[in-house]
Design a protein around this motif. Structure first.
Motif, PDB file in Angstrom:
ATOM      1  N   TYR A 145     -15.531   8.271 -26.791  1.00  0.00           N
ATOM      2  CA  TYR A 145     -15.838   8.703 -25.418  1.00  0.00           C
ATOM      3  C   TYR A 145     -17.115   9.546 -25.395  1.00  0.00           C
ATOM      4  O   TYR A 145     -17.959   9.388 -24.503  1.00  0.00           O
ATOM      5  N   ILE A 146     -17.238  10.428 -26.376  1.00  0.00           N
ATOM      6  CA  ILE A 146     -18.402  11.314 -26.416  1.00  0.00           C
ATOM      7  C   ILE A 146     -19.672  10.525 -26.717  1.00  0.00           C
ATOM      8  O   ILE A 146     -20.732  10.773 -26.122  1.00  0.00           O
ATOM      9  N   ALA A 147     -19.585   9.541 -27.619  1.00  0.00           N
ATOM     10  CA  ALA A 147     -20.750   8.704 -27.928  1.00  0.00           C
ATOM     11  C   ALA A 147     -21.188   7.912 -26.700  1.00  0.00           C
ATOM     12  O   ALA A 147     -22.393   7.766 -26.433  1.00  0.00           O
ATOM     13  N   ILE A 148     -20.219   7.411 -25.950  1.00  0.00           N
ATOM     14  CA  ILE A 148     -20.537   6.675 -24.719  1.00  0.00           C
ATOM     15  C   ILE A 148     -21.229   7.596 -23.722  1.00  0.00           C
ATOM     16  O   ILE A 148     -22.247   7.236 -23.107  1.00  0.00           O
ATOM     17  N   TYR A 149     -20.681   8.798 -23.566  1.00  0.00           N
ATOM     18  CA  TYR A 149     -21.290   9.778 -22.653  1.00  0.00           C
ATOM     19  C   TYR A 149     -22.733  10.081 -23.056  1.00  0.00           C
ATOM     20  O   TYR A 149     -23.642  10.094 -22.205  1.00  0.00           O
ATOM     21  N   GLU A 150     -22.942  10.325 -24.333  1.00  0.00           N
ATOM     22  CA  GLU A 150     -24.282  10.688 -24.805  1.00  0.00           C
ATOM     23  C   GLU A 150     -25.272   9.540 -24.615  1.00  0.00           C
ATOM     24  O   GLU A 150     -26.428   9.763 -24.247  1.00  0.00           O
ATOM     25  N   ASN A 151     -24.826   8.297 -24.839  1.00  0.00           N
ATOM     26  CA  ASN A 151     -25.699   7.150 -24.619  1.00  0.00           C
ATOM     27  C   ASN A 151     -26.084   7.015 -23.151  1.00  0.00           C
ATOM     28  O   ASN A 151     -27.246   6.762 -22.819  1.00  0.00           O
ATOM     29  N   LEU A 152     -25.099   7.176 -22.278  1.00  0.00           N
ATOM     30  CA  LEU A 152     -25.374   7.071 -20.845  1.00  0.00           C
ATOM     31  C   LEU A 152     -26.273   8.212 -20.372  1.00  0.00           C
ATOM     32  O   LEU A 152     -27.173   8.012 -19.553  1.00  0.00           O
ATOM     33  N   LYS A 153     -26.042   9.389 -20.916  1.00  0.00           N
ATOM     34  CA  LYS A 153     -26.870  10.540 -20.542  1.00  0.00           C
ATOM     35  C   LYS A 153     -28.328  10.312 -20.939  1.00  0.00           C
ATOM     36  O   LYS A 153     -29.249  10.636 -20.183  1.00  0.00           O
ATOM     37  N   LYS A 154     -28.547   9.751 -22.132  1.00  0.00           N
ATOM     38  CA  LYS A 154     -29.912   9.474 -22.600  1.00  0.00           C
ATOM     39  C   LYS A 154     -30.643   8.528 -21.665  1.00  0.00           C
ATOM     40  O   LYS A 154     -31.865   8.589 -21.524  1.00  0.00           O
ATOM     41  N   MET A 155     -29.882   7.634 -21.024  1.00  0.00           N
ATOM     42  CA  MET A 155     -30.479   6.657 -20.114  1.00  0.00           C
ATOM     43  C   MET A 155     -30.478   7.145 -18.662  1.00  0.00           C
ATOM     44  O   MET A 155     -30.664   6.376 -17.738  1.00  0.00           O
ATOM     45  N   ASN A 156     -30.237   8.472 -18.506  1.00  0.00           N
ATOM     46  CA  ASN A 156     -30.216   9.107 -17.169  1.00  0.00           C
ATOM     47  C   ASN A 156     -29.059   8.636 -16.300  1.00  0.00           C
ATOM     48  O   ASN A 156     -29.165   8.589 -15.071  1.00  0.00           O
TER      49      ASN A 156
END
Length: 325
Positions: A145-156
């Protein structure tokens, strides 16, 4: 005399069977050796940045599988997809990850990896759909879940990332591990009071690592004095785990202390049991890069790729560092 001939015939038949079996085993070994040689050549090509050659060698390795699919073939496919992505063959990488999904209906990695490729190629909806499928396969994996969040955050797409964090909270149980995971997620959501409660609960239930995450939460909250108190307490211990060493290194990097971070990275790598070697090696590269020691950073990044050649982010980092050495 007839008895002797019968014995001779049986011995001859047995010898034929043994020779045939030996040839079969030899053939299997030859195929396995060919596959391993091609795989190694592919990894070497990746380390040199020759992704086209890497894909060719991984295809050669897969041909040697003789139609069987095992952990080795899945591993090769993961390498191949990473090479395809790094040579900007997005369609090829997606196709390879899609093939992996047909081999295993339980592993969440292919969905997560394909979703990440979709996301980075601008296909937001397809990426999020794959992320949803990934968490269906691994509902209690807080790291996912955290990896998904961080990936989405990087893409704004932080708002969409937060939706996945909230899903994790809904599925959270009451164990020490659940409390720890809940605390990490509350920290990312900036719900610090809830995070502190969760970490304290996890610690009371025997999760000593909760102290590390609590220090990290204090750092995120801007309470450096509280963070220092915990870090000083941890640093005084003689039996720090590799996880604790890496967590301290990560916090020191956030605070702009790469030299101190490097001390704890090396301490973690020297431990007898190092379950988080990948994270430690990444922080080692980051520390050298932060200090402006690009030659050392490049060398460490290349060492990292020799062990984890499918890591597309580090492959890109190597490309960047190669312009600085």
């Amino acid at each position: 005399m007839r008895f002797d001939r019968r014995i001779t015939w049986r011995l001859t038949a047995l010898l034929v069977l043994l020779i045939s079996a030996a040839l079969l085993v030899s053939g299997c070994q030859t195929s396995a050796e060919k596959q391993e040689e091609a795989k190694s050549a592919g990894i070497q090509a990746m380390n040199k940045g020759d992704y086209k050659k890497a894909v060719e060698m991984f295809d050669e390795a897969l041909k040697s599988s003789e139609g069987t699919v095992s952990g080795d073939e899945i591993d090769i496919c993961l390498y191949k997809a990473a090479a395809q992505y790094n040579m900007d063959d997005i369609k090829g990488a997606i196709k390879t990850y899609t093939a992996l999904l047909e081999y295993d209906d339980k592993d969440s990695d292919p969905y997560f990896l394909r979703g990440s490729v979709y996301l980075k190629s601008g296909e937001k909806t397809a990426g999020i759909d794959d992320y949803k499928e990934a968490i269906k396969r691994d509902e209690k994996n807080y790291d996912l879940y955290i990896a998904i969040y961080e990936n989405l955050k990087k893409m704004n797409f932080e708002k969409e990332g937060e939706e996945f964090l909230n899903i994790a909270l809904e599925k959270s149980g009451d164990s020490a591990e659940d409390s720890l995971g809940r605390g990490r997620i509350y920290t990312l959501l900036k719900q610090y009071d809830a995070a502190e409660t969760a970490f304290e609960k996890a610690y009371d239930k025997g999760q000593e690592d909760a102290k590390i995450y609590l220090a990290d939460m204090y750092l995120a909250e801007g309470k450096e004095n509280e963070c220092d108190k915990i870090l000083d307490e941890l640093k005084d211990k003689d039996n720090l785990s590799s996880l604790a060493c890496n967590a301290i290194a990560s916090m020191e990097l956030k605070r702009g202390n790469p030299e101190e971070a490097l001390v704890y990275v090396n301490m973690g790598l020297d431990k007898f049991s190092v379950k988080n070697k990948r994270e430690l090696l990444k922080n080692r590269v980051a520390a050298y890069e932060y200090m402006g020691q690009f030659n050392e950073a490049f060398t460490c990044a290349m060492e990292f790729l020799q062990q984890y050649p499918q890591d597309v982010d580090m492959a890109r980092e190597v490309s960047f560092l190669s312009t600085r050495v």
